[in-house]
Design an enzyme around this catalytic site. Sequence first.
Site, PDB file in Angstrom:
ATOM      1  N   TRP A 129       0.817  -1.222   0.000  1.00 34.06           N
ATOM      2  CA  TRP A 129       0.000   0.000   0.000  1.00 34.06           C
ATOM      3  C   TRP A 129       0.843   1.261   0.000  1.00 34.06           C
ATOM      4  O   TRP A 129       1.863   1.336   0.694  1.00 34.06           O
ATOM      5  CB  TRP A 129      -0.842  -0.013   1.274  1.00 34.06           C
ATOM      6  CG  TRP A 129      -1.426   1.315   1.655  1.00 34.06           C
ATOM      7  CD1 TRP A 129      -0.805   2.306   2.367  1.00 34.06           C
ATOM      8  CD2 TRP A 129      -2.734   1.806   1.360  1.00 34.06           C
ATOM      9  NE1 TRP A 129      -1.652   3.380   2.528  1.00 34.06           N
ATOM     10  CE2 TRP A 129      -2.842   3.095   1.920  1.00 34.06           C
ATOM     11  CE3 TRP A 129      -3.826   1.272   0.668  1.00 34.06           C
ATOM     12  CZ2 TRP A 129      -4.003   3.873   1.818  1.00 34.06           C
ATOM     13  CZ3 TRP A 129      -4.984   2.047   0.566  1.00 34.06           C
ATOM     14  CH2 TRP A 129      -5.066   3.316   1.139  1.00 34.06           C
ATOM     15  N   ASP A 132       0.231   9.037   0.905  1.00 39.50           N
ATOM     16  CA  ASP A 132       0.879  10.311   0.559  1.00 39.50           C
ATOM     17  C   ASP A 132       2.332  10.191   0.089  1.00 39.50           C
ATOM     18  O   ASP A 132       3.100   9.415   0.657  1.00 39.50           O
ATOM     19  CB  ASP A 132       0.942  11.226   1.785  1.00 39.50           C
ATOM     20  CG  ASP A 132      -0.334  11.263   2.572  1.00 39.50           C
ATOM     21  OD1 ASP A 132      -1.346  10.766   2.086  1.00 39.50           O
ATOM     22  OD2 ASP A 132      -0.303  11.792   3.700  1.00 39.50           O
ATOM     23  N   SER A 144       3.169  11.226   7.557  1.00 44.50           N
ATOM     24  CA  SER A 144       3.759  12.037   6.484  1.00 44.50           C
ATOM     25  C   SER A 144       4.716  13.110   6.973  1.00 44.50           C
ATOM     26  O   SER A 144       4.613  13.593   8.097  1.00 44.50           O
ATOM     27  CB  SER A 144       2.648  12.686   5.667  1.00 44.50           C
ATOM     28  OG  SER A 144       2.083  11.704   4.841  1.00 44.50           O
ATOM     29  N   ASP A 200       2.142  16.044   9.699  1.00 42.05           N
ATOM     30  CA  ASP A 200       2.578  16.287   8.328  1.00 42.05           C
ATOM     31  C   ASP A 200       3.470  17.524   8.190  1.00 42.05           C
ATOM     32  O   ASP A 200       3.162  18.456   7.436  1.00 42.05           O
ATOM     33  CB  ASP A 200       1.355  16.384   7.374  1.00 42.05           C
ATOM     34  CG  ASP A 200       0.376  15.245   7.561  1.00 42.05           C
ATOM     35  OD1 ASP A 200       0.810  14.163   7.991  1.00 42.05           O
ATOM     36  OD2 ASP A 200      -0.833  15.425   7.291  1.00 42.05           O
ATOM     37  N   TRP A 249      -9.319   9.020  -0.023  1.00 42.98           N
ATOM     38  CA  TRP A 249      -9.689   8.187   1.116  1.00 42.98           C
ATOM     39  C   TRP A 249     -11.107   7.653   1.024  1.00 42.98           C
ATOM     40  O   TRP A 249     -11.429   6.620   1.609  1.00 42.98           O
ATOM     41  CB  TRP A 249      -9.523   8.972   2.423  1.00 42.98           C
ATOM     42  CG  TRP A 249      -8.078   9.131   2.778  1.00 42.98           C
ATOM     43  CD1 TRP A 249      -7.360  10.296   2.781  1.00 42.98           C
ATOM     44  CD2 TRP A 249      -7.158   8.111   3.187  1.00 42.98           C
ATOM     45  NE1 TRP A 249      -6.060  10.051   3.147  1.00 42.98           N
ATOM     46  CE2 TRP A 249      -5.912   8.726   3.407  1.00 42.98           C
ATOM     47  CE3 TRP A 249      -7.274   6.734   3.374  1.00 42.98           C
ATOM     48  CZ2 TRP A 249      -4.787   8.008   3.812  1.00 42.98           C
ATOM     49  CZ3 TRP A 249      -6.148   6.020   3.774  1.00 42.98           C
ATOM     50  CH2 TRP A 249      -4.932   6.660   3.991  1.00 42.98           C
TER      51      TRP A 249
HETATM   52  C1  FRU Z   1      -3.181  12.148   4.593  1.00 44.08           C
HETATM   53  C2  FRU Z   1      -2.825  11.456   5.895  1.00 44.08           C
HETATM   54  C3  FRU Z   1      -1.846  12.296   6.677  1.00 44.08           C
HETATM   55  C4  FRU Z   1      -1.149  11.288   7.517  1.00 44.08           C
HETATM   56  C5  FRU Z   1      -1.090  10.093   6.611  1.00 44.08           C
HETATM   57  C6  FRU Z   1      -1.189   8.783   7.314  1.00 44.08           C
HETATM   58  O1  FRU Z   1      -3.551  11.312   3.567  1.00 44.08           O
HETATM   59  O2  FRU Z   1      -4.001  11.196   6.628  1.00 44.08           O
HETATM   60  O3  FRU Z   1      -2.451  13.342   7.400  1.00 44.08           O
HETATM   61  O4  FRU Z   1       0.119  11.722   7.901  1.00 44.08           O
HETATM   62  O5  FRU Z   1      -2.151  10.225   5.692  1.00 44.08           O
HETATM   63  O6  FRU Z   1      -0.915   7.723   6.471  1.00 44.08           O
END
Ligand code: FRU
Length: 508
Positions: A41, A44, A104, A177, A315
């Site tokens: 999988w 980001d 991320s 992030d 998502w």
């Molecule tokens: C965005 C997110 C980020 C997080 C990551 C987790 O797609 O939800 O905020 O760091 O994916 O996989």
Amino acid sequence: MNREIRMTELLQKARNYEEEQEAQAAPESRPLFHFSPRIGWTNDPNGFSWYNGQYHLFYQYYPYDTHWGPMHWGHAVSGDLLHWTYLPAALAPDQPYDAQGCFSGSALELPDGRHLLIYTGVQKGMDKMSMAGAPCRDLQMQCLAVGDGIEYEKYSGNPVIASADLPEGASPNDFRDPKIWRGDDGIYRCVVGSYAEEGAGQILLFTSGDAFHWSYKKVLACNENRYGTMWECPDFFVLDKKGVLITSPQDMEADGLEFSSGGRTLCLIGSYEEESDTFCEESAQCIDYGIDFYAPQTTLAPDGRRIMIGWMANWHTCGMRRTERPWFGQMTLPRELSIRNGRLIQQPVRELEQLRGNPVACEHVRVGEPVRLAGLGGRSIDMELTVRPADERQMYQKFALRFAADTRHFVELNYRPQEALAELDRTHCGSRHAMVHQCRCRVADQGGLLNMRIILDRYSAEVFFNDGEQVMTITFETDQAADGMEFLAVGDVFMDVVKFDLQRMEKE
Ligand code: FRU
């Protein structure tokens, strides 16, 4: 000590696994030049950066399944942003402060030549109970790892930005992030997505003299109850003398045709003054009006181009698929950014032109009844198309291109000049899910004249309208044998088209 060994084992396990399993993902099952994970999988893009003469792309990665799981960072490098070479996974969730996942983050080169990664460590919140007796939510904090482009060591002082550094009201559970850069004044800056207790997304700015010791500076921008809730994956940069903030808000509500509901991407453009870090928003726009685009991140190329890459999925629909492939998730084509008339403009990276072959050009073709044209088709193509009314006194009602077509299936791109409305529709791509299949956007009306650049890469389409003023990205799982193409119009249209096949450049 024992703990250290166990932790290292987690990364070793991931590296062994990806190496053993990679062969399961046949090259024919992958896009030709869009990045896909080594195995398992991805979501980001992370740590997108130029380091040691190559582009580095890290990615949210769960190697063991094609669904989200405890996040690792996968790693790949490329010289041209299109041909990627996998490197061993860079990070595993192997420390107490990131045992729930290495979320991320971003990367830059330190003055001493080391590569610095900053990411969100997610720590289990179960050991504490909330007032109501329910388990506490996981804590999110910002952590560093330093490396040489292959091996990365987590910093002993982690986390470097923790709950105690948060301003009042900011949630320690939604704090993630980090995107890092070095300002013209030599100061390191980092923007992090945050959620204020009263329910509003905001972007926090932290600064540092050495990239290891950070202090909170200010709220750079906030949601003010517009644009969704939590703002994920922020990025901030100066482009064509403007400050540009991009972020991926969760839970967006539809707003006209600019924003549709769900997780969407937002670009705020405004003035930015570095000394006081003041960003004054002047305009807001959606970054990509398609269905499959989220969490974009940018980097600066050595030649000064600002290049953005995003996750080519979303998502809300990523669980709905019927693929047996041992990988899931792709990145978009890297795109060059600029600002024109106050808007963010996106163009496919110019490196793509080197992959073009077998040109087929048709000029001044009259389109009405559905027509197929010799040499026009394919699933890995780069096609430029201009349409205009055949008779300027009589505006056509609709122009449509159907691609990835066989006798039952197709994806449709259409344009209705009277409403200046472009649409991508994958209803008939073979999907058996009740999910979003259509997306629309307004394009500049120029008397029925529209130019489009359409890039197909097996399971995706990215459409750039009017030299990148609007972009729409979607994915579809239609069998690759469906490679037909058809043009039709309601009313009379003239069309110019040039199509190239895209081919990988094999190593000599
Ligand atoms: C965005 C997110 C980020 C997080 C990551 C987790 O797609 O939800 O905020 O760091 O994916 O996989």
